[in-house]
Structures are given as C-alpha cells and as structure tokens.
Scaffold this active site. Structure first.
Site, PDB file in Angstrom:
ATOM      1  N   HIS A   1      14.008  -1.987  -6.976  1.00  0.00           N
ATOM      2  CA  HIS A   1      13.184  -2.445  -5.836  1.00  0.00           C
ATOM      3  C   HIS A   1      12.711  -1.214  -5.071  1.00  0.00           C
ATOM      4  O   HIS A   1      13.492  -0.579  -4.361  1.00  0.00           O
ATOM      5  CB  HIS A   1      13.996  -3.354  -4.910  1.00  0.00           C
TER       6      HIS A   1
ATOM      7  N   HIS B   1       9.236   0.786  -2.900  1.00  0.00           N
ATOM      8  CA  HIS B   1       7.873   0.869  -2.363  1.00  0.00           C
ATOM      9  C   HIS B   1       7.385   2.301  -2.523  1.00  0.00           C
ATOM     10  O   HIS B   1       8.018   3.231  -2.007  1.00  0.00           O
ATOM     11  CB  HIS B   1       7.849   0.498  -0.878  1.00  0.00           C
ATOM     12  N   LEU B   2       6.269   2.461  -3.215  1.00  0.00           N
ATOM     13  CA  LEU B   2       5.725   3.805  -3.434  1.00  0.00           C
ATOM     14  C   LEU B   2       4.433   4.049  -2.668  1.00  0.00           C
ATOM     15  O   LEU B   2       3.994   5.195  -2.567  1.00  0.00           O
ATOM     16  CB  LEU B   2       5.462   4.033  -4.932  1.00  0.00           C
TER      17      LEU B   2
ATOM     18  N   ASN C   1       3.094  -4.702  -2.254  1.00  0.00           N
ATOM     19  CA  ASN C   1       2.571  -5.010  -0.911  1.00  0.00           C
ATOM     20  C   ASN C   1       1.718  -3.871  -0.355  1.00  0.00           C
ATOM     21  O   ASN C   1       1.971  -3.337   0.719  1.00  0.00           O
ATOM     22  CB  ASN C   1       3.702  -5.378   0.066  1.00  0.00           C
TER      23      ASN C   1
ATOM     24  N   LYS D   1       6.331 -11.028  -6.924  1.00  0.00           N
ATOM     25  CA  LYS D   1       7.060 -10.901  -5.663  1.00  0.00           C
ATOM     26  C   LYS D   1       6.653 -11.984  -4.676  1.00  0.00           C
ATOM     27  O   LYS D   1       5.471 -12.149  -4.381  1.00  0.00           O
ATOM     28  CB  LYS D   1       6.786  -9.512  -5.066  1.00  0.00           C
TER      29      LYS D   1
ATOM     30  N   HIS E   1      11.705 -12.029  -1.357  1.00  0.00           N
ATOM     31  CA  HIS E   1      12.057 -11.576  -0.006  1.00  0.00           C
ATOM     32  C   HIS E   1      12.598 -12.812   0.703  1.00  0.00           C
ATOM     33  O   HIS E   1      11.833 -13.683   1.112  1.00  0.00           O
ATOM     34  CB  HIS E   1      10.847 -10.995   0.735  1.00  0.00           C
TER      35      HIS E   1
ATOM     36  N   HIS F   1      17.295  -7.241  -1.910  1.00  0.00           N
ATOM     37  CA  HIS F   1      17.966  -6.647  -0.747  1.00  0.00           C
ATOM     38  C   HIS F   1      18.813  -7.665   0.029  1.00  0.00           C
ATOM     39  O   HIS F   1      18.522  -7.955   1.200  1.00  0.00           O
ATOM     40  CB  HIS F   1      16.977  -5.946   0.179  1.00  0.00           C
TER      41      HIS F   1
ATOM     42  N   ASP G   1      14.919  -0.394  -2.096  1.00  0.00           N
ATOM     43  CA  ASP G   1      13.952  -0.823  -1.069  1.00  0.00           C
ATOM     44  C   ASP G   1      13.499   0.369  -0.236  1.00  0.00           C
ATOM     45  O   ASP G   1      13.159   0.214   0.948  1.00  0.00           O
ATOM     46  CB  ASP G   1      14.524  -1.929  -0.172  1.00  0.00           C
TER      47      ASP G   1
HETATM   48  O1  DOR Z   1      11.938  -2.919   5.640  1.00  0.00           O
HETATM   49  C1  DOR Z   1      11.100  -3.293   4.845  1.00  0.00           C
HETATM   50  N1  DOR Z   1      10.037  -2.530   4.518  1.00  0.00           N
HETATM   51  N2  DOR Z   1      11.237  -4.495   4.296  1.00  0.00           N
HETATM   52  C2  DOR Z   1      10.278  -5.035   3.526  1.00  0.00           C
HETATM   53  O2  DOR Z   1      10.441  -6.135   3.096  1.00  0.00           O
HETATM   54  C3  DOR Z   1       9.012  -4.313   3.282  1.00  0.00           C
HETATM   55  C4  DOR Z   1       9.183  -2.879   3.440  1.00  0.00           C
HETATM   56  C5  DOR Z   1       7.871  -2.126   3.513  1.00  0.00           C
HETATM   57  O3  DOR Z   1       6.987  -2.372   2.702  1.00  0.00           O
HETATM   58  O4  DOR Z   1       7.749  -1.262   4.378  1.00  0.00           O
HETATM   59 ZN    ZN Z   2      10.977  -4.115  -0.218  1.00  0.00          ZN
END
Ligand code: DOR
Ligand code: ZN
Length: 346
Positions: free
Chosen positions: A13, A15-16, A41, A99, A136, A174, A247
């Site tokens: 999991h 985020h890039l 996202n 997702k 989520h 998470h 995450d």
């Molecule tokens: O803390 C978070 N940041 N939770 C999420 O579900 C998304 C993520 C983000 O994309 O910044």
């Molecule tokens: Zn996430």
C-alpha cells in the site's frame, strides 16, 4: 542479532504521486521494496486501465538507474466504474486491484463511491475475475466520531459486502483498531489486511505531544494504545492475513503545516527500519520476514522476490526534511535516531 537478511520485501500500500514528488520519493521505496501496490488517488484519479498503464510508465521512468522496481497498479473505484473496465483490468498483468474510497473519506477521495450497493455488478465482476478490492475502511458520516469510523465501517459496509459476495478478495487497508483485527481474523481466507509502520509505532497521543503535530496526522487517524497493541499482536502473530503496507503518503511540508493540514505520513525513508524496530521491541524479529516478504505475495498470488536485502543494526539519524524540487517533505521520525538500517546495495 545485528544483521537480518530477507527476501526483498514489497509494499502492499503506497502513495507515490506524480511529477516532482514522484521523482523525489521513489528512491526511498526502491531501496528496500521490489514491488508496491500503487494507490490511484491522483488528481484526476486513475479510473481506467489506460491511465494506470500510463502512470506506471511515469513511475518506471522516475526509478533510479536499473532498479527493477515493479509497480503494481490499481484502479480508483467510482460510482461509474463498469464491469467491463474491471474485466479489462483483471486481464492486464500490471493491474492488481481496485481501490474503494468512500467519497469524502480521505485525501483526493472526492470521486469516491457514494453508494456501494449500486456498484454490485462491478463488484461481482471483481469476485468472478479474482481482482481484489482494496478498502479504505471508514464511514464518512459527520455524526460518527473520527476515531470510530473504522469500527462502524466494518458493521455497516464490510460485513454486508462480504456476506453478499463471499468470493470477493478484500484487503482491509491500514487497519487501525482491535475491531478490524478481530474482523479480519475471523473472516474467510479471501480477506486480509495491511498494517502500516506508523500505526504500529504511534498511538494518538503522538498527534498532541507538547502541541499539535500535523506530521502525525493521517487517515485512518492514530488510535488509542490498546488498538496499537492489537495491531502489534496481529503483525507478529504469524497469521498470513496480516502483511506490510506502509501507506507512505508524501505531502509538501507547506500542505501539512497549515490551518487545515492534509492527512498522510511520509514513511518510506524509514518504514522497513521502523517495522524491524517494532518487531524487535516485541521479541518477534523472527516474524518479520513472513510479514514483510512472504504473506503479501501469497495473498496476491505472486512469487516471493528472489533478491535479498540486509538490515544492519546501526544507529542513524533520520533527516529533518527531504527536498522535493522547491518543496520539502518531512519524513516519519524526522530528526530521530533509529537503530536498524537497510544496507545500501553494493
Ligand atoms: O493519511 C492518508 N493519506 N490516508 C489516506 O487514506 C490517503 C493518504 C494520502 O493520499 O495522502
Ligand atoms: Zn493510502
């Protein structure tokens, strides 16, 4: 023990982002993870297979040198996602999940789902093709306390969903509460969970230590100590339903240190080291390899990585900030000393 060697882990999991932030954060992940489930996202969100493949291309181009990193792509589920798009994704080897963001639950979730029951045909296509739903797990009702949103989601959304579609593969992302741990443990084998380093390391006091700490704000929000203890117990239990997913979610410092700071902790530069520390502190270093390198691939039906990496016992200081073009990122554990470090490739 001063040295741990294990098959190169994966991050289930992550985020890039894209553009400058992507370029700045990708080395922190590729140094210790061979693959990662990449969250969709972005703005605009990744809703089609074509967009996911284009985004994958950006990630590969941003990778340092010939690192061999394999981004495992996901689609962002919206009210308009069709069964056909799901079938296209299931047939594409680089796509590994869809997702679910309940609309309004977190960062860039505005295009998320407003009514899951209305998406039944799409979810049925996922169950048929074996494409996992990555969840989520928080309700968004204004009258439900932010600390209770995960527990209420289980009752209101997840239990009915799994009852309606028992074959659907689900990753409860998470997890942050004892309720989520209990739910996953008692669910069938097609339901698993990722556990972040920051939810293992910190309880909700960390958001308020000596003042308001925006870098410790994430979603789902940090919980009470008893929940952190339940997560630790699950992660070190040897139950293959619980595996590593950081995450890691970078945001520019200016967006975190703001009157309305955004949710997300940038943990990639320290994540594997923090997991090692937590496992060691709980007498379970021998359980780290399965959690970090074996249970995730098992759930996703992928091989364990053939490369190895080594963690060395070695004090090092986490930088206060990491430059990302004109912006700064503040990593988890900024300025602190950690006692494990991934050995750099020779
Ligand atoms: O803390 C978070 N940041 N939770 C999420 O579900 C998304 C993520 C983000 O994309 O910044
Ligand atoms: Zn996430």
């Amino acid at each position: 023990m001063d040295k741990i060697s294990l098959p190169k882990p994966d991050d289930w999991h992550l985020h890039l982002r894209d553009g400058q932030i992507l370029e700045s954060v990708i080395p922190a992940t590729t140094r210790c993870f061979h693959r990662a489930i990449v969250m969709p996202n972005l703005i605009p969100p990744i809703t089609t297979v074509d967009q996911a493949l284009e985004y994958r291309h950006h990630i590969i181009e941003a990778c340092p040198g010939d690192c061999g990193f394999d981004p495992l792509m996901t689609l962002y589920l919206t009210d308009l996602t069709t069964p056909d798009e799901v079938r296209r994704a299931a047939a594409e080897p680089h796509l590994h999940g869809v997702k679910l963001y309940p609309a309004g639950a977190t960062t860039n979730s505005e295009s998320g789902v407003t009514s899951l029951p209305d998406l039944m045909p799409t979810l049925e296509a996922m169950a048929e093709t074996g494409l996992p739903l990555l969840v989520h797990g928080e309700v968004t009702d204004a009258d439900i306390a932010v600390f209770d949103r995960e527990a209420v989601f289980i009752e209101h959304v997840l239990e009915p969903l799994i009852e309606a579609l028992p074959a659907l593969k689900v990753v409860f992302e998470h997890v942050t509460t004892s309720q989520a741990v209990e739910f996953v443990k008692s669910a069938p084998a097609n339901v698993a969970a990722t556990v972040t380093a920051h939810h293992l390391l910190l309880n909700r006091n960390a958001m308020f230590k000596g003042g308001i700490r925006p870098h410790h704000y994430c979603l789902p929000v940090l919980k009470r100590e008893q929940h952190r203890q339940a997560l630790i117990a699950a992660a070190i239990s040897g139950n293959s339903k619980f595996f590593l997913g950081t995450d890691s979610a970078p945001h520019p410092r200016s967006a975190k240190e703001s009157a309305c700071g955004c949710a997300g902790m940038y943990s990639a530069p320290v994540a594997l080291e923090v997991y090692a520390q937590v496992f060691e502190d709980n007498g379970a270093l021998d359980k780290l390899e399965n959690f970090a390198s074996r249970y995730g691939p098992r759930f996703y039906g992928l091989p364990v990585n053939s490369q190895n990496i080594t963690l060395l016992r070695k004090d090092w200081q986490v930088p206060d900030t990491i430059q990302a073009g004109d912006e700064e990122l503040v990593p988890l554990c900024a300025g602190e000393t950690l006692s494990w470090r991934v050995q750099e490739e020779q």
